[in-house]
Design a protein around this motif. Structure first.
Motif, mmCIF file in Angstrom:
data_model
loop_
_atom_site.group_PDB
_atom_site.id
_atom_site.type_symbol
_atom_site.label_atom_id
_atom_site.label_comp_id
_atom_site.label_asym_id
_atom_site.label_seq_id
_atom_site.Cartn_x
_atom_site.Cartn_y
_atom_site.Cartn_z
ATOM 1 N N ILE A 9 0.832 -1.201 0.000
ATOM 2 C CA ILE A 9 0.000 0.000 0.000
ATOM 3 C C ILE A 9 0.870 1.256 0.000
ATOM 4 N N ILE A 10 1.944 1.236 0.778
ATOM 5 C CA ILE A 10 2.836 2.407 0.798
ATOM 6 C C ILE A 10 3.414 2.658 -0.591
ATOM 7 N N VAL A 11 3.889 1.585 -1.246
ATOM 8 C CA VAL A 11 4.449 1.736 -2.591
ATOM 9 C C VAL A 11 3.383 2.276 -3.536
ATOM 10 N N PHE A 12 2.163 1.761 -3.385
ATOM 11 C CA PHE A 12 1.062 2.220 -4.239
ATOM 12 C C PHE A 12 0.828 3.713 -4.037
ATOM 13 N N ILE A 67 2.926 5.967 -2.941
ATOM 14 C CA ILE A 67 4.044 6.744 -3.504
ATOM 15 C C ILE A 67 3.903 6.849 -5.025
ATOM 16 N N THR A 68 3.593 5.704 -5.648
ATOM 17 C CA THR A 68 3.474 5.704 -7.110
ATOM 18 C C THR A 68 2.343 6.639 -7.557
ATOM 19 N N VAL A 69 1.203 6.525 -6.899
ATOM 20 C CA VAL A 69 0.085 7.415 -7.244
ATOM 21 C C VAL A 69 0.509 8.864 -7.029
ATOM 22 N N ILE A 123 3.498 10.195 -7.236
ATOM 23 C CA ILE A 123 4.379 10.636 -8.323
ATOM 24 C C ILE A 123 3.558 10.910 -9.580
ATOM 25 N N PHE A 124 2.621 10.015 -9.857
ATOM 26 C CA PHE A 124 1.777 10.201 -11.043
ATOM 27 C C PHE A 124 0.997 11.508 -10.962
ATOM 28 N N VAL A 179 3.260 14.494 -11.416
ATOM 29 C CA VAL A 179 3.666 14.731 -12.809
ATOM 30 C C VAL A 179 2.521 15.359 -13.592
ATOM 31 N N PHE A 180 1.324 14.781 -13.430
ATOM 32 C CA PHE A 180 0.192 15.319 -14.186
ATOM 33 C C PHE A 180 -0.132 16.743 -13.746
ATOM 34 N N PHE A 236 2.615 2.966 -14.986
ATOM 35 C CA PHE A 236 2.300 2.927 -13.560
ATOM 36 C C PHE A 236 2.857 1.649 -12.936
ATOM 37 N N TYR A 242 5.702 1.401 -10.182
ATOM 38 C CA TYR A 242 5.368 0.707 -8.937
ATOM 39 C C TYR A 242 6.450 -0.318 -8.618
#
Lengths: 276, 407
Positions: A9-12, A14-16, A18-19, A22-23, B10, B14
Motif C-alpha cells: 500500500i505504501i508503494v502504491f 508513492i506511485t500514485v 508521483i503520477f 507529474v500530471f 504505472f 510501482y
C-alpha cells in the motif's frame, strides 16, 4: 495488517503520488501557457482598437503623428507562441484551433489597418502574406525561411494563415487572392508565389529589401567618394541625412563651423558621384 | 492507447519503487562476528568448459587462490567434449590434489555436464563457476557467513564485468552494476529467482532433495532457483563476494545471449506460474515474478522513447540550419512559455534518474565509488538501439516456443 500488505500500500501511495505530481506539473505549465496566450490576445486586441481609434481621431492630421507606432508589435510574438504550442501539443488541439482562428482574425484586421495607413499616409509597409497547410513538408521549410527573414528584418510584417482552418473570414481573405495552388504560397504586394522559396528568393521579391540593400551600397560608395575627394578633406562632421531617387543628402560643417547642405548626385551609368 | 501506456508506466514505476523500498529495508545482520573452523564447510566447485582453452586457466587459478582451507575445497573441471585444446591445457593440474579432471562427451547442454559431475560429489556445498569468469580471493569465505544460517540453501555473488575493453562491454558493465542493486533488493525480500552460472554455491542437500539440474529453456540457472523458491529454500546474496565475468564483445553474440536469457526467463516464469499470487510466496509471488517482465520492458520502451525525445529537437534544428544557414543568436530574454514538458518526458527523466541512482547504489555495494562514468551513456545507447532487438526476438520466440541454441 501485516508488514507485506502495508508495504504494497505504501508503494502504491508513492506511485500514485508521483503520477499525480507529474500530471499536476504538466497541467500547471499548460495553464500558464494558456494564460500567456490569452493575455497576449487581449493586449493585441487592445492595440488594434487603440490604433483604429487613433487613426480615426487623427484622420486630418499629418501622418507623422501616426508613424509606425500604430501597429501592434506583439502579433508576431503571439504567432510564434501558437506555432510552438501546436508543435509541442502543449495546448489541446481543439483549443489551438480556436486560438488560431482568433489569431487569423487579428492578422486580417492588422493587415487591413496597415494597408489603410499606408495608403493614406503614402508610406510603404512591407508585408508578406503566407498561406500554409498541415502535413506539408515544404511548409515547414518555408516557415523556417520566414522566421529567418523576420529575424533579419524586424520591420517586415509577416501574416501567416492555415488554409486547413475552417473559418469563414479566412476563406473570404484567401478568396481575394484566388488560391488554387498547393501550399506554401506567399503573397508580396500583388504578386503571388507558390512552392518553396529560399531566403534569397523571398528577399528579391520584396522591393523594400532590394531597395534598402541598394541604398546601403550607394551610401557606402558615396562615403568612400567623399573621403577620397580632396575638397572635402578639410571639412568635418559629414552626416548622412536622406536619400531620394539618385540624390543623397548630407550635411557638413565648413571651416567656420557653420552647418551646410551637400547633395551628391549618383550617376548610375558611370557609377560615379557628382556634387553641386 | 494512451491509457494503456499509462497503466503500463504505472506498473513499471510501482515495481521500481517497490525495489527501492526493498533495497533500503534493514537487512539481517548475518555476516557479523568471526567464522569458526567448523563454519568452513567442504566445497566442490564445478567448472564446466566447452572450448575455453584461452580462459579456463585464469578461472582455475582464481579458484586456487581463494582464501579458503585447501583441504576443504575441491575443484572439478568438466571438459564437456571440447574440440579445441581445453583438455590438454588443463592437464597441468593432473597431479594437483585439489583438482579433479573429468572428460565427457558433449550432449549439447551445460546442465548435462553439471549433472554428470554432481554424481561424483559428496561435499557439503556444491558450486558452479563458468570458465569465462573468475573470483575474488575472499568470495567463498564471505559465503560462509550466510551458510551459518541452516535455512540458507544457496548463495549468489556480486557479478561484475571485468576489464571492459569495448563500448559494448562498458555498456554491459553499467548494466551489471544496476543489476547489483536489483539483486540486493530481491535478496532483502527473499525473492532471488536466478542462481547465475558464475559462482552460485548450493548445499548439496538441494540436489539430493530436489533432484539434479533440468532442461529448462537453456537457462537451468533460473530453473533451479525457481524450483528452490517453490520449495521455500532460501537463497542469499553475498554482495562482498565479487565475481568477474566477461560479456560478449560483439553485437551478434550479445543479442544471442540476451535472447536466450529473456526467453528463458519468460518460459521459466511461465512454467512456475503456480507461484503467482499465492500468499505463501509473499513478494516473490505477488510482485516480483508477475511484474518482473515489466523491468525488462522499462528499458525497451522508456529508453528508446526518451532517447527519441532528446534526438527530435536536434533533427529539427539541423533541418533548419540546412535551409537558412547557421545564424546563432543569443538572447537573454527568457520566456517560460518555451519550456515544454509533457507527461512522458517527465516520466522518462524520472526513469533515467532512477537508473543512474540504482547504478550508484549498486556500485556502493561492491565498494566502487565512481559515479559519473561514460559507461552510463553507453548503456543508454545500448538500451536504445540494441535491447529492443533482443526483446522483440525473445518475446517472439517465447510466444511460438522457438528455442535458441545454447551456443
Amino acid at each position: 495488517m501485516n508488514k507485506e500488505k502495508k508495504k504494497y500500500i505504501i508503494v502504491f501511495i508513492i506511485t500514485v503520488g508521483i503520477f499525480l505530481g507529474v500530471f499536476a506539473l504538466v497541467e500547471f505549465l499548460d495553464s500558464k501557457k494558456r494564460e500567456s496566450i490569452s493575455s497576449l490576445q487581449r493586449s493585441i486586441t487592445m492595440d488594434l482598437i487603440a490604433s483604429e481609434t487613433q487613426f480615426e481621431l487623427l484622420k486630418n492630421t499629418p501622418c507623422k503623428a501616426i508613424g509606425g507606432s500604430i501597429l501592434s508589435r506583439q502579433l508576431g510574438d503571439l504567432g510564434e507562441k501558437l506555432s510552438y504550442a501546436e508543435e509541442t501539443q502543449g495546448i489541446k488541439k481543439e483549443e489551438i484551433i480556436e486560438l488560431k482562428k482568433y489569431y487569423s482574425l487579428l492578422q486580417v484586421k492588422d493587415y487591413l489597418l496597415s494597408e489603410e495607413v499606408a495608403q493614406k499616409c503614402n508610406i510603404d509597409i512591407a508585408s508578406i502574406i503566407y498561406f500554409y497547410e498541415q502535413d506539408c513538408p515544404n511548409c515547414i521549410k518555408q516557415g523556417y525561411v520566414l522566421n529567418e527573414l523576420k529575424r533579419k528584418y524586424p520591420w517586415l510584417r509577416i501574416y501567416s494563415f492555415d488554409l486547413n482552418l475552417d473559418f469563414s473570414i479566412l476563406e473570404t481573405f484567401s478568396g481575394l487572392y484566388e488560391i488554387t495552388e498547393d501550399a506554401p504560397i506567399i503573397i508580396i504586394g500583388d504578386k503571388k508565389y507558390s512552392g518553396f522559396k529560399s531566403v534569397e528568393e523571398v528577399e528579391a521579391y520584396i522591393p523594400d529589401i532590394t531597395f534598402k540593400k541598394e541604398l546601403e551600397k550607394i551610401k557606402l560608395a558615396s562615403k568612400v567618394f567623399l573621403e577620397q575627394d580632396e575638397k572635402f578633406s578639410v571639412i568635418k562632421d559629414i552626416t548622412f541625412v536622406s536619400y531620394e531617387g539618385d540624390k543623397i543628402f548630407y550635411t557638413y560643417k565648413d571651416e567656420k563651423g557653420t552647418l551646410k547642405d551637400l547633395v551628391l548626385q549618383f550617376n548610375r551609368e558611370k557609377n560615379t558621384f557628382s556634387y553641386n | 492507447m494512451d491509457y494503456f501506456f499509462y497503466v503500463f508506466l504505472f506498473i513499471t514505476l510501482y515495481f521500481e519503487i517497490f525495489l527501492l523500498i526493498s533495497f533500503f529495508e534493514k537487512d539481517e545482520e548475518q555476516n557479523k562476528g568471526t567464522l569458526l573452523s567448523e563454519d568452513y564447510l567442504t566445497v566442490t566447485i564445478m567448472v564446466p568448459c566447452f572450448n575455453e582453452e584461452t580462459t579456463v586457466l585464469r578461472t582455475i587459478h582464481s579458484l586456487k587462490d581463494l582464501e579458503y582451507p585447501k583441504e576443504k575445497l575441491k575443484i572439478m573441471i568438466i571438459d564437456d567434449g571440447s574440440t579445441d585444446n581445453t583438455w590438454s591445457v588443463i592437464q597441468v593440474f593432473k597431479n594437483d590434489p585439489q583438482i579433479v579432471l573429468i572428460q565427457k562427451e558433449n550432449e549439447g547442454s551445460k546442465f548435462a555436464a553439471l549433472n554428470h559431475a554432481l554424481e561424483y560429489i559428496d561435499s557439503d556445498l556444491v558450486g558452479v563457476l563458468d570458465a569465462d569468469s573468475w573470483v575474488s580471493p575472499n568470495a567463498l569465505t564471505e559465503y560462509m557467513y550466510f551458510f551459518r544460517d541452516p535455512e540458507v540453501m544457496a548463495t549468489i555473488p556480486s557479478m561484475v564485468i571485468a576489464e571492459p575493453d569495448s563500448i559494448l562491454r562498458k555498456a554491459q558493465k553499467a548494466e551489471y552494476d544496476v543489476g547489483l542493486f536489483a539483486r540486493k533488493a530481491f535478496a532483502n525480500i527473499n525473492a532471488i529467482y536466478i542462481t547465475p552460472g558464475p559462482f552460485s554455491v548450493f548445499r548439496k542437500y538441494v540436489f539430493d532433495t530436489l533432484g539434479p539440474y533440468k532442461e529448462a529453456h537453456h537457462t537451468e540457472d533460473a530453473e533451479i532457483a525457481l524450483r528452490m523458491q517453490k520449495n521455500f529454500y532460501k537463497i542469499a546474496y553475498s554482495e562482498r563476494s565479487v565475481v568477474y565475468t566477461v560479456g560478449p564483445k560483439h553485437l551478434r553474440p550479445l543479442i544471442k545471449q540476451r535472447v536466450r536469457w529473456v526467453y528463458g526467463f519468460i518460459k521459466n516464469v511461465f512454467d512456475y506460474r503456480g507461484l503467482f499470487f499465492k500468499k505463501e510466496y509473499k513478494e516473490l509471488g505477488s510482485i516480483i515474478l508477475p511484474l518482473g517482465i515489466f523491468r525488462v520492458f522499462i528499458t525497451v520502451v522508456l529508453f528508446p522513447l526518451s532517447m527519441w525525445l532528446i534526438i527530435i529537437p536536434w533533427i529539427k534544428y539541423f533541418k533548419k540550419i540546412a535551409i537558412v544557414g547557421y545564424n546563432p543568436e543569443f538572447s537573454w530574454t527568457f520566456d517560460w512559455f518555451y519550456v515544454h514538458f509533457d507527461q512522458v518526458q517527465i516520466f522518462s527523466v524520472i526513469g533515467i534518474f532512477l537508473v543512474i541512482f540504482t547504478m550508484w547504489v549498486g556500485r556502493e555495494l561492491i565498494g566502487d565509488k565512481r559515479k559519473y562514468t561514460i559507461d552510463i551513456l553507453y548503456m543508454f545507447i545500448m538500451y536504445t538501439f540494441i535491447a529492443p532487438l533482443w526483446l522483440i526476438k525473445s518475446s517472439w520466440n517465447a510466444l511460438w516456443s522457438k528455442k535458441e541454441t545454447w551456443r
